[in-house]
Design a protein around this motif. Structure first.
Motif, PDB file in Angstrom:
ATOM      1  N   ILE A  30       0.836  -1.208   0.000  1.00  0.00           N
ATOM      2  CA  ILE A  30       0.000   0.000   0.000  1.00  0.00           C
ATOM      3  C   ILE A  30       0.866   1.251   0.000  1.00  0.00           C
ATOM      4  CG2 ILE A  30      -1.627   1.356   1.390  1.00  0.00           C
ATOM      5  CD1 ILE A  30      -2.744  -1.429   2.366  1.00  0.00           C
ATOM      6  N   ILE A  31       1.888   1.265   0.840  1.00  0.00           N
ATOM      7  CA  ILE A  31       2.767   2.438   0.914  1.00  0.00           C
ATOM      8  C   ILE A  31       3.524   2.640  -0.397  1.00  0.00           C
ATOM      9  CG2 ILE A  31       4.855   3.347   2.021  1.00  0.00           C
ATOM     10  CD1 ILE A  31       3.784   2.155   4.644  1.00  0.00           C
ATOM     11  N   ALA A  32       4.004   1.546  -0.986  1.00  0.00           N
ATOM     12  CA  ALA A  32       4.716   1.649  -2.265  1.00  0.00           C
ATOM     13  C   ALA A  32       3.791   2.179  -3.358  1.00  0.00           C
ATOM     14  CB  ALA A  32       5.284   0.291  -2.659  1.00  0.00           C
ATOM     15  N   ALA A  33       2.568   1.664  -3.404  1.00  0.00           N
ATOM     16  CA  ALA A  33       1.611   2.112  -4.415  1.00  0.00           C
ATOM     17  C   ALA A  33       1.242   3.572  -4.194  1.00  0.00           C
ATOM     18  CB  ALA A  33       0.356   1.238  -4.377  1.00  0.00           C
ATOM     19  N   ALA A  34       1.017   3.948  -2.947  1.00  0.00           N
ATOM     20  CA  ALA A  34       0.662   5.339  -2.638  1.00  0.00           C
ATOM     21  C   ALA A  34       1.796   6.276  -3.019  1.00  0.00           C
ATOM     22  CB  ALA A  34       0.338   5.477  -1.154  1.00  0.00           C
ATOM     23  N   VAL A  40       2.901  11.313  -8.819  1.00  0.00           N
ATOM     24  CA  VAL A  40       2.399  11.813 -10.106  1.00  0.00           C
ATOM     25  C   VAL A  40       1.137  12.648  -9.927  1.00  0.00           C
ATOM     26  CG1 VAL A  40       1.537  11.125 -12.381  1.00  0.00           C
ATOM     27  CG2 VAL A  40       3.388   9.828 -11.303  1.00  0.00           C
ATOM     28  N   ASN A  41       0.264  12.183  -9.016  1.00  0.00           N
ATOM     29  CA  ASN A  41      -1.014  12.857  -8.782  1.00  0.00           C
ATOM     30  C   ASN A  41      -1.259  12.987  -7.283  1.00  0.00           C
ATOM     31  OD1 ASN A  41      -3.635  13.819  -8.712  1.00  0.00           O
ATOM     32  ND2 ASN A  41      -4.561  11.859  -9.295  1.00  0.00           N
ATOM     33  N   PRO A  42      -1.079  14.191  -6.727  1.00  0.00           N
ATOM     34  CA  PRO A  42      -1.244  14.361  -5.275  1.00  0.00           C
ATOM     35  C   PRO A  42      -2.664  14.128  -4.796  1.00  0.00           C
ATOM     36  CG  PRO A  42      -1.042  16.494  -6.355  1.00  0.00           C
ATOM     37  CD  PRO A  42      -0.730  15.463  -7.392  1.00  0.00           C
ATOM     38  N   ASP A  43      -3.625  14.057  -5.732  1.00  0.00           N
ATOM     39  CA  ASP A  43      -5.027  13.826  -5.368  1.00  0.00           C
ATOM     40  C   ASP A  43      -5.459  12.381  -5.608  1.00  0.00           C
ATOM     41  OD1 ASP A  43      -5.478  16.557  -4.670  1.00  0.00           O
ATOM     42  OD2 ASP A  43      -5.601  17.050  -6.790  1.00  0.00           O
ATOM     43  N   ALA A  44      -4.494  11.484  -5.806  1.00  0.00           N
ATOM     44  CA  ALA A  44      -4.836  10.077  -6.027  1.00  0.00           C
ATOM     45  C   ALA A  44      -5.759   9.579  -4.922  1.00  0.00           C
ATOM     46  CB  ALA A  44      -3.562   9.231  -6.068  1.00  0.00           C
ATOM     47  N   ARG A 112      11.673  11.110  -7.992  1.00  0.00           N
ATOM     48  CA  ARG A 112      11.041   9.922  -7.424  1.00  0.00           C
ATOM     49  C   ARG A 112       9.776  10.282  -6.653  1.00  0.00           C
ATOM     50  NH1 ARG A 112      14.421   6.908  -2.982  1.00  0.00           N
ATOM     51  NH2 ARG A 112      15.972   7.108  -4.639  1.00  0.00           N
ATOM     52  N   PHE A 113       9.848  11.342  -5.865  1.00  0.00           N
ATOM     53  CA  PHE A 113       8.721  11.675  -4.997  1.00  0.00           C
ATOM     54  C   PHE A 113       7.796  12.731  -5.605  1.00  0.00           C
ATOM     55  CE2 PHE A 113      11.928  10.233  -1.717  1.00  0.00           C
ATOM     56  CZ  PHE A 113      11.329   8.998  -1.537  1.00  0.00           C
ATOM     57  N   GLY A 114       8.294  13.518  -6.562  1.00  0.00           N
ATOM     58  CA  GLY A 114       7.473  14.422  -7.348  1.00  0.00           C
ATOM     59  C   GLY A 114       6.410  15.181  -6.578  1.00  0.00           C
ATOM     60  N   ALA A 115       5.154  14.981  -7.012  1.00  0.00           N
ATOM     61  CA  ALA A 115       4.030  15.724  -6.448  1.00  0.00           C
ATOM     62  C   ALA A 115       3.653  15.269  -5.047  1.00  0.00           C
ATOM     63  CB  ALA A 115       2.816  15.608  -7.375  1.00  0.00           C
ATOM     64  N   LEU A 116       4.383  14.296  -4.514  1.00  0.00           N
ATOM     65  CA  LEU A 116       4.102  13.858  -3.137  1.00  0.00           C
ATOM     66  C   LEU A 116       4.210  15.021  -2.160  1.00  0.00           C
ATOM     67  CD1 LEU A 116       3.562  11.704  -1.010  1.00  0.00           C
ATOM     68  CD2 LEU A 116       5.977  11.051  -1.146  1.00  0.00           C
ATOM     69  N   VAL A 117       5.091  15.979  -2.471  1.00  0.00           N
ATOM     70  CA  VAL A 117       5.244  17.139  -1.592  1.00  0.00           C
ATOM     71  C   VAL A 117       3.948  17.935  -1.502  1.00  0.00           C
ATOM     72  CG1 VAL A 117       6.093  18.716  -3.386  1.00  0.00           C
ATOM     73  CG2 VAL A 117       6.744  19.077  -1.005  1.00  0.00           C
ATOM     74  N   VAL A 118       3.170  17.941  -2.601  1.00  0.00           N
ATOM     75  CA  VAL A 118       1.883  18.642  -2.594  1.00  0.00           C
ATOM     76  C   VAL A 118       0.898  17.903  -1.693  1.00  0.00           C
ATOM     77  CG1 VAL A 118      -0.050  19.448  -4.001  1.00  0.00           C
ATOM     78  CG2 VAL A 118       2.282  19.523  -4.918  1.00  0.00           C
ATOM     79  N   ALA A 119       0.850  16.580  -1.849  1.00  0.00           N
ATOM     80  CA  ALA A 119      -0.035  15.781  -0.996  1.00  0.00           C
ATOM     81  C   ALA A 119       0.359  15.918   0.468  1.00  0.00           C
ATOM     82  CB  ALA A 119       0.015  14.312  -1.418  1.00  0.00           C
ATOM     83  N   ALA A 120       1.668  15.924   0.727  1.00  0.00           N
ATOM     84  CA  ALA A 120       2.144  16.044   2.108  1.00  0.00           C
ATOM     85  C   ALA A 120       1.752  17.377   2.711  1.00  0.00           C
ATOM     86  CB  ALA A 120       3.659  15.870   2.147  1.00  0.00           C
ATOM     87  N   SER A 121       1.836  18.441   1.918  1.00  0.00           N
ATOM     88  CA  SER A 121       1.513  19.775   2.437  1.00  0.00           C
ATOM     89  C   SER A 121       0.051  19.892   2.835  1.00  0.00           C
ATOM     90  CB  SER A 121       1.856  20.844   1.397  1.00  0.00           C
ATOM     91  OG  SER A 121       1.005  20.746   0.272  1.00  0.00           O
ATOM     92  N   GLY A 172      11.299  22.050 -12.115  1.00  0.00           N
ATOM     93  CA  GLY A 172      11.035  22.247 -13.541  1.00  0.00           C
ATOM     94  C   GLY A 172      11.506  21.064 -14.363  1.00  0.00           C
ATOM     95  N   ALA A 173      12.663  20.506 -14.007  1.00  0.00           N
ATOM     96  CA  ALA A 173      13.186  19.344 -14.720  1.00  0.00           C
ATOM     97  C   ALA A 173      12.293  18.127 -14.510  1.00  0.00           C
ATOM     98  CB  ALA A 173      14.606  19.039 -14.257  1.00  0.00           C
ATOM     99  N   SER A 174      11.824  17.950 -13.279  1.00  0.00           N
ATOM    100  CA  SER A 174      10.946  16.817 -13.001  1.00  0.00           C
ATOM    101  C   SER A 174       9.660  16.915 -13.811  1.00  0.00           C
ATOM    102  CB  SER A 174      10.621  16.756 -11.501  1.00  0.00           C
ATOM    103  OG  SER A 174       9.814  15.633 -11.209  1.00  0.00           O
ATOM    104  N   ALA A 175       9.084  18.108 -13.866  1.00  0.00           N
ATOM    105  CA  ALA A 175       7.857  18.312 -14.646  1.00  0.00           C
ATOM    106  C   ALA A 175       8.120  18.075 -16.130  1.00  0.00           C
ATOM    107  CB  ALA A 175       7.328  19.725 -14.420  1.00  0.00           C
ATOM    108  N   ALA A 176       9.280  18.512 -16.617  1.00  0.00           N
ATOM    109  CA  ALA A 176       9.618  18.337 -18.038  1.00  0.00           C
ATOM    110  C   ALA A 176       9.759  16.859 -18.395  1.00  0.00           C
ATOM    111  CB  ALA A 176      10.909  19.085 -18.360  1.00  0.00           C
ATOM    112  N   VAL A 177      10.305  16.073 -17.472  1.00  0.00           N
ATOM    113  CA  VAL A 177      10.413  14.634 -17.715  1.00  0.00           C
ATOM    114  C   VAL A 177       9.031  14.007 -17.792  1.00  0.00           C
ATOM    115  CG1 VAL A 177      11.152  12.426 -16.723  1.00  0.00           C
ATOM    116  CG2 VAL A 177      12.716  14.370 -16.732  1.00  0.00           C
ATOM    117  N   HIS A 178       8.148  14.381 -16.871  1.00  0.00           N
ATOM    118  CA  HIS A 178       6.785  13.838 -16.884  1.00  0.00           C
ATOM    119  C   HIS A 178       6.040  14.219 -18.163  1.00  0.00           C
ATOM    120  CE1 HIS A 178       6.630  11.890 -13.035  1.00  0.00           C
ATOM    121  NE2 HIS A 178       7.028  12.969 -12.385  1.00  0.00           N
ATOM    122  N   ARG A 179       6.353  15.396 -18.719  1.00  0.00           N
ATOM    123  CA  ARG A 179       5.703  15.819 -19.961  1.00  0.00           C
ATOM    124  C   ARG A 179       6.377  15.245 -21.199  1.00  0.00           C
ATOM    125  NH1 ARG A 179       5.756  20.976 -17.241  1.00  0.00           N
ATOM    126  NH2 ARG A 179       7.563  21.569 -18.516  1.00  0.00           N
ATOM    127  N   GLY A 180       7.488  14.557 -21.008  1.00  0.00           N
ATOM    128  CA  GLY A 180       8.184  13.960 -22.133  1.00  0.00           C
ATOM    129  C   GLY A 180       9.071  14.916 -22.902  1.00  0.00           C
TER     130      GLY A 180
END
Length: 201
Positions: A30-34, A40-44, A112-121, A172-180
């Protein structure tokens, strides 16, 4: 003697271990999946996390009484892992080289942790969020101060602003990677070279 069903206890309690092992595996899944989804999506949603973990909602709620509790656990683990890996970076020697190593490691963690910071906040208190950033900021500040004293980094702008610039480049680099727009393999070098160029002036 009657066989004891898996997951139940005998009179001396020795048969409870299989159930505990299953529970621990479920918690880790569960923790790994979360972590993956929230990066990727802080509102998962809980449903999405349970599905990705291969468990049902009831199982998830059996381990975490709310989404907030789960997010808090994921965030605390991410904070601990981040500090552990950053503490292992060699920051001795030439300030530019040391900062380059720190930036590359920080990039991998940021990605690796990306948008997790948004969910954490959304779930951690402002004080908890501040403490999570204190040591990484202090580590970067010490390197910048050493580099400025050695004439390697510009000193005509506030150090706080330089740290903000570094953060912006990393995210910015992390977002650019996610956008390809750039590859994950190219990102560490781009982050390092862009940040050091900005700091050198």
């Amino acid at each position: 003697m009657t066989a004891t069903p898996t997951g139940t206890s005998t009179s001396d309690g020795t048969a409870a271990r299989p159930r505990r092992a299953d529970a621990l595996r479920s918690i880790e899944a569960i923790i790994a999946a979360a972590t993956r989804l929230l990066a990727v999506n802080p509102d998962a949603s809980v449903n999405e996390i349970a599905k990705a973990a291969g468990v049902g909602r009831i199982t998830l709620y059996g381990h975490f009484d709310s989404r907030a509790t789960l997010v808090q656990e994921v965030a605390q683990r991410a904070i601990a892992q981040t500090e552990k890996e950053l503490a292992q970076v060699d920051v001795d020697g030439d300030p530019r080289d040391a900062l380059g190593r720190l930036l590359e490691t920080t990039w991998h963690l940021t990605h690796r942790f990306g948008a997790l910071v948004v969910a954490a906040s959304q779930e951690l208190s402002p004080e908890q969020m501040r403490r999570a950033h204190d040591e990484p900021f202090a580590r970067a500040r010490r390197l910048l101060e050493r580099g400025r004293a050695a004439g390697e980094f510009r000193d005509d702008v506030p150090i706080d602003w330089q740290i903000i610039v570094i953060q912006a480049i990393l995210h910015g680099a992390s977002a650019a990677v996610h956008r390809g727009e750039i590859t994950a393999d190219a990102a560490p070098t781009l982050v390092r070279d862009t940040a050091i160029a900005a700091l050198s002036g």
